[in-house]
Scaffold this active site. Sequence first.
Site, PDB file in Angstrom:
ATOM      1  CE1 TYR A   1      24.905  38.372  61.795  1.00 29.43           C
ATOM      2  CE2 TYR A   1      25.828  37.177  63.665  1.00 29.43           C
ATOM      3  CZ  TYR A   1      25.926  37.630  62.366  1.00 29.43           C
ATOM      4  OH  TYR A   1      27.040  37.330  61.624  1.00 29.43           O
TER       5      TYR A   1
ATOM      6  CD  GLU B   1      32.998  38.810  61.028  1.00 32.11           C
ATOM      7  OE1 GLU B   1      33.832  38.939  61.920  1.00 32.11           O
ATOM      8  OE2 GLU B   1      32.023  38.045  61.120  1.00 32.11           O
TER       9      GLU B   1
ATOM     10  CD1 TRP C   1      28.278  39.013  66.657  1.00 26.63           C
ATOM     11  CD2 TRP C   1      29.762  40.048  65.336  1.00 26.63           C
ATOM     12  NE1 TRP C   1      27.736  39.124  65.403  1.00 26.63           N
ATOM     13  CE2 TRP C   1      28.614  39.752  64.577  1.00 26.63           C
ATOM     14  CE3 TRP C   1      30.831  40.712  64.722  1.00 26.63           C
ATOM     15  CZ2 TRP C   1      28.492  40.091  63.225  1.00 26.63           C
ATOM     16  CZ3 TRP C   1      30.717  41.049  63.379  1.00 26.63           C
ATOM     17  CH2 TRP C   1      29.571  40.743  62.643  1.00 26.63           C
TER      18      TRP C   1
END
Length: 195
Positions: free
Chosen positions: A16, A38, A46
């Site tokens: 990512y 988000e 995350w």
Amino acid sequence: MNKCLWCQDGGLMEKYHDEEWGNVVHDDYKHFEYLSLEAMQCGLSWNIVIKKRKVIQECFANFDYNKVALFNENDIQRILNTPNMIKSIGKIKGIINNAQCFLKIIQEFGSFDKYFWSFSNNHVMVYLNHQKGLWETHNDISDKLSYDMKKRSFKYLGSVTLYSYMQACGMINDHELSCYKYPILLNEKNVKVVD
Ligand SMILES: [Zn+2]
């Protein structure tokens, strides 16, 4: 090759970071995808969101905001019953609500992208202090964006969440100074360096 410390898991986080994090986004579908991820992240790490990204993507029609804006009670149940999905009814409803708000912005501004980048006057921001270790969790731009989006009824997108969104889609270059991507992103158009 030196990379931001947070991403070095040798797996999905690193991929990512390398392929997406901080690359300048100008595509509304990508904006909606990042905003939704988000929003899903609130209160979680995350890392969890990245691991569940595929299932979140499948639940939300590949982040096609036109489709998500029309989701109904059956869709909410379908998502809640999906194995491995983050089962937060509040967040699921929030993302459907956000798709509707997102469409209103497109109607008003022509694209979400145009609306979003107006907050930095189309600049990619570089804060020199961050490279001295003085990182921020939100700033004046994310505060203004969050205030405006709240007025437009978006959910789960406070200033701290939007700050990480701004890092993700390249409005703020917050790669570490030693990271190989930091100088690459300095070559973007309209870079503004702030002391
Ligand atoms: Zn980096």
